[in-house]
Design an enzyme around this catalytic site. Sequence first.
Site, PDB file in Angstrom:
ATOM      1  N   ASP A  37       1.009   5.381   6.844  1.00 18.85           N
ATOM      2  CA  ASP A  37       0.690   4.052   6.325  1.00 18.85           C
ATOM      3  C   ASP A  37       0.162   3.210   7.475  1.00 18.85           C
ATOM      4  OD1 ASP A  37       1.583   3.508   3.430  1.00 18.85           O
ATOM      5  OD2 ASP A  37       3.310   4.570   4.236  1.00 18.85           O
TER       6      ASP A  37
ATOM      7  N   ARG B 272       1.914   1.784  11.873  1.00 18.74           N
ATOM      8  CA  ARG B 272       2.767   2.825  12.451  1.00 18.74           C
ATOM      9  C   ARG B 272       2.358   3.072  13.905  1.00 18.74           C
ATOM     10  NH1 ARG B 272       5.092   1.155   8.663  1.00 18.74           N
ATOM     11  NH2 ARG B 272       5.356   2.217   6.663  1.00 18.74           N
TER      12      ARG B 272
ATOM     13  N   HIS C  10      10.960  -1.127  -3.520  1.00 23.41           N
ATOM     14  CA  HIS C  10      11.834  -0.328  -2.669  1.00 23.41           C
ATOM     15  C   HIS C  10      13.282  -0.442  -3.140  1.00 23.41           C
ATOM     16  CE1 HIS C  10       8.374  -0.793   0.082  1.00 23.41           C
ATOM     17  NE2 HIS C  10       8.766   0.367   0.582  1.00 23.41           N
TER      18      HIS C  10
ATOM     19  N   ASP D 223       3.699   6.673  -4.728  1.00 17.69           N
ATOM     20  CA  ASP D 223       4.384   5.935  -3.673  1.00 17.69           C
ATOM     21  C   ASP D 223       5.673   6.704  -3.376  1.00 17.69           C
ATOM     22  OD1 ASP D 223       4.932   4.007  -1.803  1.00 17.69           O
ATOM     23  OD2 ASP D 223       4.814   2.312  -3.178  1.00 17.69           O
TER      24      ASP D 223
END
Length: 485
Positions: free
Chosen positions: A71, A79, A184, A256
């Site tokens: 990502d 990252r 999430h 995802d």
Amino acid sequence: MPADRSLERLANATLLVPFEAHDAPRWLLEGLADGFAGVCVFHNNIEDAGQITRVNARIAAAADAPLISLDEEGGDVTRIGQRGGSEYPGNAALGAIDDTDLTQAVHYSLAAELHTLGFNLDLAPSVDVNTAADNPVIGTRSFGADPELVARHAMAAVRGLQGAGVAACAKHFPGHGATHQDSHTELPSIDAAPDLLARRELLPFRSAIEAGVRSILTAHIQLPGLGVSAPATLAPEIVTGLLRDELGFDGMVITDALDMHGVSGDIGVPEAAVRALAAGCDLLCLGRFAYADEVAAVRAAVVAAVHEGRLSGERLEEAAARTADVRAWTAGQASTPATGAVGIGLDGARRAVRVTGELERLHAPFVLEVDAPAGIAVGEVPWGLSPWFPQTVRLDAEKADVADLLASASGRDLVVVVRDAHRYPTTRAFVDRVCQARPDVVVVEMGLPVWRPDSRAHISTYGAARVNGQSAAEVLGSPTAASVR
């Protein structure tokens, strides 16, 4: 029906797996040789550029063109910049500038850098239309709240990434920008009629498809307006009916992360994997902590589902073929010379800065930063102005002693730095108290500038990447900001 061994390899061909540390473990290399589609790299896998380049080379050598992904959106979600902040402005900053040539150039430069490090799939760009100001998961990851603006920048970002040889991934289909919850931790819902979804959420995805995007990533959201109660990732009506049949996308559909509560909290990752494949997804992003045993459990669940008739062998073969197509495309991409990340990234961040009010030259300013919790997608990435103002004070708005801080700032210019202040009542209350006592205060907003206090001057950076911080520091007159490249 394929034999069990063939089924296991087909199941492996749908898996995008994480790994534990700074080197590729044996189980991962053996799994790649046995057909894993690829890996997803997280910040815990990256120590520095040399290390991750070596690890990616080992991964690439373990199979025939495995997908090596991460990502890397630029801006707040990074990252490769997790330790120091990104050298690229994020989507909100690019949307504020609204120069599609710049957006394409930034993403081209980003992809060239990723390609040099050994990556061939970037789980970006986010093409969500961020219409909910308090959205806890998208925010500055979006180009903006105008569907047409987001659509034109979606096309530019895809062309930039793929022009430099890295497969792009438009996300989060069919659009996460109108949610007030974070998938999430829960299952968000967008209760919008089909015609609104078509002209708002879907427009940027149509644009990305027109640009030839190689993959699209699904969202774990409910869409009751379409009669869908399951998460979009698990809904054939969304993945096959809407994305495939109506929008005409024939590329690779990626889930995802399946460890997110919005998709697997009630059923577990293996069952979510089976349902996602049945819905029409091709590549299963397992999340950050699904290692050897967890990967084996997902594979076993997929094989069992084929035996039970819940998942057809043909659907599994189709998914494997689509991942193979993208792997073949990445294998054919030549290396692209990097074009100077800091130069184009910093120049873009500078163009995004907006100043309202009266900003005079500051002398030895006293800088206060109001801490804000990092979203799960962002993680603990450094942000703020301390690299350019070393005496910066980071504080908790609930615990801060305003009188003491004001006393420390006596006789000096005062700067208060916030991030998405509109989402945090205690932050707004703290800033209001400071503004009442010091009307000459300068407020720097490093998130979305939804709320503006009554301060002498207000600076908006549209993101908290390192280059956004440097741009703000330059405006504030830091003597070191312009020389830090």
